[in-house]
Design a protein around this motif. Structure first.
Motif, PDB file in Angstrom:
ATOM      1  N   ALA A  20       0.833  -1.199   0.000  1.00  0.00           N
ATOM      2  CA  ALA A  20       0.000   0.000   0.000  1.00  0.00           C
ATOM      3  C   ALA A  20       0.865   1.246   0.000  1.00  0.00           C
ATOM      4  CB  ALA A  20      -0.901  -0.007   1.235  1.00  0.00           C
ATOM      5  N   GLY A  21       0.526   2.163  -0.894  1.00  0.00           N
ATOM      6  CA  GLY A  21       1.245   3.425  -0.955  1.00  0.00           C
ATOM      7  C   GLY A  21       2.404   3.423  -1.916  1.00  0.00           C
ATOM      8  N   SER A  22       2.712   2.296  -2.534  1.00  0.00           N
ATOM      9  CA  SER A  22       3.832   2.239  -3.458  1.00  0.00           C
ATOM     10  C   SER A  22       3.380   2.608  -4.858  1.00  0.00           C
ATOM     11  CB  SER A  22       4.438   0.838  -3.463  1.00  0.00           C
ATOM     12  OG  SER A  22       3.536  -0.061  -4.072  1.00  0.00           O
ATOM     13  N   VAL A  23       4.370   2.711  -5.777  1.00  0.00           N
ATOM     14  CA  VAL A  23       4.041   2.893  -7.176  1.00  0.00           C
ATOM     15  C   VAL A  23       3.143   1.737  -7.601  1.00  0.00           C
ATOM     16  CG1 VAL A  23       5.020   2.978  -9.493  1.00  0.00           C
ATOM     17  CG2 VAL A  23       6.174   4.133  -7.619  1.00  0.00           C
ATOM     18  N   ARG A  24       2.217   2.007  -8.521  1.00  0.00           N
ATOM     19  CA  ARG A  24       1.201   1.013  -8.856  1.00  0.00           C
ATOM     20  C   ARG A  24       1.811  -0.314  -9.300  1.00  0.00           C
ATOM     21  NH1 ARG A  24       0.772   0.232 -14.232  1.00  0.00           N
ATOM     22  NH2 ARG A  24       1.691   1.772 -15.627  1.00  0.00           N
ATOM     23  N   ALA A  25       1.133  -1.416  -8.979  1.00  0.00           N
ATOM     24  CA  ALA A  25       1.585  -2.728  -9.389  1.00  0.00           C
ATOM     25  C   ALA A  25       1.673  -2.783 -10.905  1.00  0.00           C
ATOM     26  CB  ALA A  25       0.615  -3.800  -8.881  1.00  0.00           C
ATOM     27  N   GLY A  26       2.729  -3.426 -11.389  1.00  0.00           N
ATOM     28  CA  GLY A  26       2.930  -3.533 -12.824  1.00  0.00           C
ATOM     29  C   GLY A  26       3.780  -2.435 -13.396  1.00  0.00           C
ATOM     30  N   ALA A  27       4.060  -1.392 -12.603  1.00  0.00           N
ATOM     31  CA  ALA A  27       4.927  -0.333 -13.094  1.00  0.00           C
ATOM     32  C   ALA A  27       6.369  -0.789 -13.045  1.00  0.00           C
ATOM     33  CB  ALA A  27       4.752   0.925 -12.233  1.00  0.00           C
ATOM     34  N   ASN A  30      29.712  10.045 -10.736  1.00  0.00           N
ATOM     35  CA  ASN A  30      29.045   8.754 -10.854  1.00  0.00           C
ATOM     36  C   ASN A  30      27.863   8.679  -9.896  1.00  0.00           C
ATOM     37  OD1 ASN A  30      30.914   7.409 -12.749  1.00  0.00           O
ATOM     38  ND2 ASN A  30      32.381   7.638 -11.074  1.00  0.00           N
ATOM     39  N   ILE A  31      26.776   8.095 -10.341  1.00  0.00           N
ATOM     40  CA  ILE A  31      25.560   7.937  -9.550  1.00  0.00           C
ATOM     41  C   ILE A  31      25.415   6.463  -9.170  1.00  0.00           C
ATOM     42  CG2 ILE A  31      23.039   8.156  -9.526  1.00  0.00           C
ATOM     43  CD1 ILE A  31      23.391  10.339 -11.706  1.00  0.00           C
ATOM     44  N   PHE A  32      25.140   6.204  -7.903  1.00  0.00           N
ATOM     45  CA  PHE A  32      25.040   4.845  -7.394  1.00  0.00           C
ATOM     46  C   PHE A  32      23.667   4.600  -6.777  1.00  0.00           C
ATOM     47  CE2 PHE A  32      29.437   6.021  -7.469  1.00  0.00           C
ATOM     48  CZ  PHE A  32      30.135   4.869  -7.812  1.00  0.00           C
ATOM     49  N   GLU A  33      23.109   3.445  -7.056  1.00  0.00           N
ATOM     50  CA  GLU A  33      21.883   3.015  -6.393  1.00  0.00           C
ATOM     51  C   GLU A  33      22.169   2.828  -4.908  1.00  0.00           C
ATOM     52  OE1 GLU A  33      18.685  -0.721  -6.594  1.00  0.00           O
ATOM     53  OE2 GLU A  33      20.624  -0.858  -7.624  1.00  0.00           O
ATOM     54  N   GLY A  34      21.279   3.340  -4.061  1.00  0.00           N
ATOM     55  CA  GLY A  34      21.429   3.175  -2.624  1.00  0.00           C
ATOM     56  C   GLY A  34      20.505   2.094  -2.092  1.00  0.00           C
ATOM     57  N   ARG A  35      19.516   2.519  -1.311  1.00  0.00           N
ATOM     58  CA  ARG A  35      18.607   1.549  -0.686  1.00  0.00           C
ATOM     59  C   ARG A  35      17.884   0.723  -1.744  1.00  0.00           C
ATOM     60  NH1 ARG A  35      15.163   2.073   4.814  1.00  0.00           N
ATOM     61  NH2 ARG A  35      17.322   2.389   5.473  1.00  0.00           N
ATOM     62  N   ALA A  36      17.777  -0.577  -1.496  1.00  0.00           N
ATOM     63  CA  ALA A  36      17.185  -1.510  -2.457  1.00  0.00           C
ATOM     64  C   ALA A  36      15.679  -1.301  -2.568  1.00  0.00           C
ATOM     65  CB  ALA A  36      17.485  -2.949  -2.035  1.00  0.00           C
ATOM     66  N   GLY A  37      15.140  -1.677  -3.735  1.00  0.00           N
ATOM     67  CA  GLY A  37      13.705  -1.614  -3.942  1.00  0.00           C
ATOM     68  C   GLY A  37      13.301  -1.131  -5.316  1.00  0.00           C
ATOM     69  N   GLY A  38      14.271  -0.659  -6.115  1.00  0.00           N
ATOM     70  CA  GLY A  38      13.959  -0.180  -7.462  1.00  0.00           C
ATOM     71  C   GLY A  38      14.268   1.285  -7.599  1.00  0.00           C
ATOM     72  N   VAL A  39      15.164   1.639  -8.503  1.00  0.00           N
ATOM     73  CA  VAL A  39      15.601   3.031  -8.605  1.00  0.00           C
ATOM     74  C   VAL A  39      14.499   3.966  -9.071  1.00  0.00           C
ATOM     75  CG1 VAL A  39      18.037   2.465  -8.940  1.00  0.00           C
ATOM     76  CG2 VAL A  39      16.525   2.630 -10.933  1.00  0.00           C
ATOM     77  N   ALA A  40      13.487   3.453  -9.769  1.00  0.00           N
ATOM     78  CA  ALA A  40      12.397   4.305 -10.238  1.00  0.00           C
ATOM     79  C   ALA A  40      11.254   4.376  -9.238  1.00  0.00           C
ATOM     80  CB  ALA A  40      11.866   3.805 -11.584  1.00  0.00           C
ATOM     81  N   LYS A  41      11.292   3.562  -8.214  1.00  0.00           N
ATOM     82  CA  LYS A  41      10.194   3.518  -7.247  1.00  0.00           C
ATOM     83  C   LYS A  41      10.418   4.450  -6.064  1.00  0.00           C
ATOM     84  CE  LYS A  41       7.867  -0.810  -8.087  1.00  0.00           C
ATOM     85  NZ  LYS A  41       7.306  -2.027  -7.447  1.00  0.00           N
ATOM     86  N   ALA A  42       9.328   4.695  -5.345  1.00  0.00           N
ATOM     87  CA  ALA A  42       9.366   5.564  -4.166  1.00  0.00           C
ATOM     88  C   ALA A  42       9.741   4.730  -2.953  1.00  0.00           C
ATOM     89  CB  ALA A  42       8.009   6.249  -3.973  1.00  0.00           C
ATOM     90  N   VAL A  43      11.014   4.404  -2.837  1.00  0.00           N
ATOM     91  CA  VAL A  43      11.516   3.570  -1.747  1.00  0.00           C
ATOM     92  C   VAL A  43      11.675   4.426  -0.498  1.00  0.00           C
ATOM     93  CG1 VAL A  43      13.394   2.074  -0.982  1.00  0.00           C
ATOM     94  CG2 VAL A  43      12.709   2.077  -3.395  1.00  0.00           C
TER      95      VAL A  43
END
Length: 454
Positions: free
Chosen positions: A210-217, A334-347
């Motif tokens: 609940a509250g995340s980017v829509r399923a399937g995105a 250089n840009i690095f991914e931090g916290r896991a969960g998807g770089v395009a998502k609202a983690v």
């Protein structure tokens, strides 16, 4: 990151419409990857501090604690932790280290003690965890095999000292209980990552709640063996992240081209360290820019080791569920991914106490109170925010509202008007992201808006 004691914090956010995201499409291979390192085990040495000479009878109440010069197993990053995350270390922490190989001892270096404003909100499962500890900022010292540390409590105000003396108590501000020196070995050695591994832009959609980017995105997550997400052109970005029928959108989308992002695999994250699963917020309305306060004495080839060390310090030493920042940027841009969960998502991150919900945290590696950030790092901030904020309809030069969970600037529940790209100090009374980086955020906002085509 000079800060002050915060009150209990929890945060909610006003809802706003996010641009829908499309299913992932294959991306072009990125440029040759940055020097990276394989995911090999590191280690943490946790050494209890003891009263220094003359204070031993006071035990844990001693106002001066530390460790005399000693040998240690190899390490590259240091920090001090203590039992109660609600207690502040009011005092000075200094370390000196012996360089591995040369045997040369450094001079005394200050460790930033004001770090409590970086962390999870207390009303979250992460913030309320009994694993969480108080902690200083981490300090990168490079490959070392010897250490000495001293922690001196601030003296109490004169009127309080006089009262304590009349009462027969030892004057001064007591240090937190359970002080330990953490020595972090990030693992290694370095190995070149082939840029050909970066030919896939995203994996299967991840789990949502609940509250995340829509399923399937698109979750923006790379396939398991990807070391980076290659950059996309403007056209490729819109094709991947906008719905097929863009004309159906009620507003004109302004999304910057996705920049090259080095993944967790690329910097060698040990995924067994963090908690399983991901926690999401509703959207990304603002980006908070930080500095790690870990010092500027690193080379860009060392950055994967620096990030692995901070990750281990956040999770193993501080008790967080994962690294706190959503993204990290180095001096080479250089840009690095931090916290896991998807770089395009609202983690949901742990970076700006009181404003972690509906925001993202970008940490520039280094300390910028008295050192200027590089142009490359500022450009990286602009490119990253133009893309990520654009996915959620954010205007980098605009304003937004976030609801405060409480702190030393805003009472709990107050709707706070903030820049869409803000510095940490905009939400909390702190030096972070450093005077000289904070002064460049206006330029970063303009550049990010230009990258969005505004």
């Amino acid at each position: 990151m000079r800060g002050f004691l915060a009150s209990s914090v929890g945060v909610t956010c006003a809802a706003a419409l996010a641009l829908p995201l499309a299913l992932p499409a294959p991306a072009q291979a990125g440029p040759s990857a940055v020097t990276s390192e394989t995911s090999v085990p590191g280690s943490t040495q946790s050494l209890p501090l003891v009263p220094l000479s003359g204070d031993r009878a006071l035990g844990a109440a001693a106002p001066e604690q530390g460790l005399d010069r000693r040998d240690a197993r190899p390490f590259s990053l240091v920090g001090v932790i203590w039992d109660d995350p609600g207690s502040e270390l009011r005092g000075r922490v200094q370390v000196r280290t012996r360089a591995a190989g040369t045997g040369h001892w450094s001079g005394w270096q200050d460790v930033d003690t004001h770090n409590h404003e970086h962390g999870a909100d207390p009303d979250t499962a992460e913030g309320a965890s009994r694993r969480v500890r108080g902690a200083t900022a981490p300090l990168w010292v490079g490959a070392s095999d010897g250490v000495e540390v001293r922690v001196d409590a601030d003296k109490a105000p004169r009127d309080r000292q006089e009262g304590e003396e009349r009462a027969g108590a030892a004057p001064g501000t007591p240090l937190p209980r359970g002080l330990h020196l953490e020595l972090i070995d990030p693992g290694g050695p370095p190995g070149r990552v082939d840029g050909s591994a970066a030919d896939r832009a995203g994996g299967a959609p991840g789990a949502t709640r609940a509250g995340s980017v829509r399923a399937g995105a698109s979750d923006g997550a790379p396939a398991a063996d990807d070391t980076e997400l290659g950059p996309l052109s403007q056209e490729e970005t819109e094709r991947q992240y906008l719905p097929a029928d863009s004309a159906a959108l009620r507003v004109t989308p302004y999304i910057g081209a996705r920049p090259r992002i080095i993944t967790r695999k690329g910097w060698g994250a040990n995924e067994k360290l963090r908690e399983r699963g991901f926690v999401y917020t509703k959207k990304v309305k603002a980006a908070f820019v930080h500095h790690t306060a870990s010092g500027n004495n690193y080379s860009c080839s060392q950055v994967p080791s620096v990030i692995r060390s901070i990750y281990r310090y956040h999770v193993v030493s501080s008790g967080w569920r994962d690294i706190g920042y959503n993204f990290l940027v180095d001096k080479c841009g250089n840009i690095f991914e931090g916290r896991a969960g998807g770089v395009a998502k609202a983690v949901l991150g742990a970076h700006t106490l009181g404003f972690n919900t509906n925001s993202m945290g970008i940490a520039v590696l280094g300390s910028f109170q008295n050192t200027k950030p590089t142009d490359a790092s500022l450009k990286a901030i602009a490119r990253l925010t133009a893309w990520k904020l654009g996915l959620y309809g954010g205007n980098p030069r605009g304003k937004t509202y976030l609801k405060s969970g409480g702190g030393n600037l805003y009472r709990k529940g107050k709707n706070v008007r903030l820049n869409v790209i803000s510095g940490h100090r905009d939400g909390f009374a702190t030096e972070c992201p450093g005077r000289l980086l904070y002064g460049k955020l206006g330029s970063a906002r303009k550049t990010a808006a230009r990258y969005q085509g505004r």
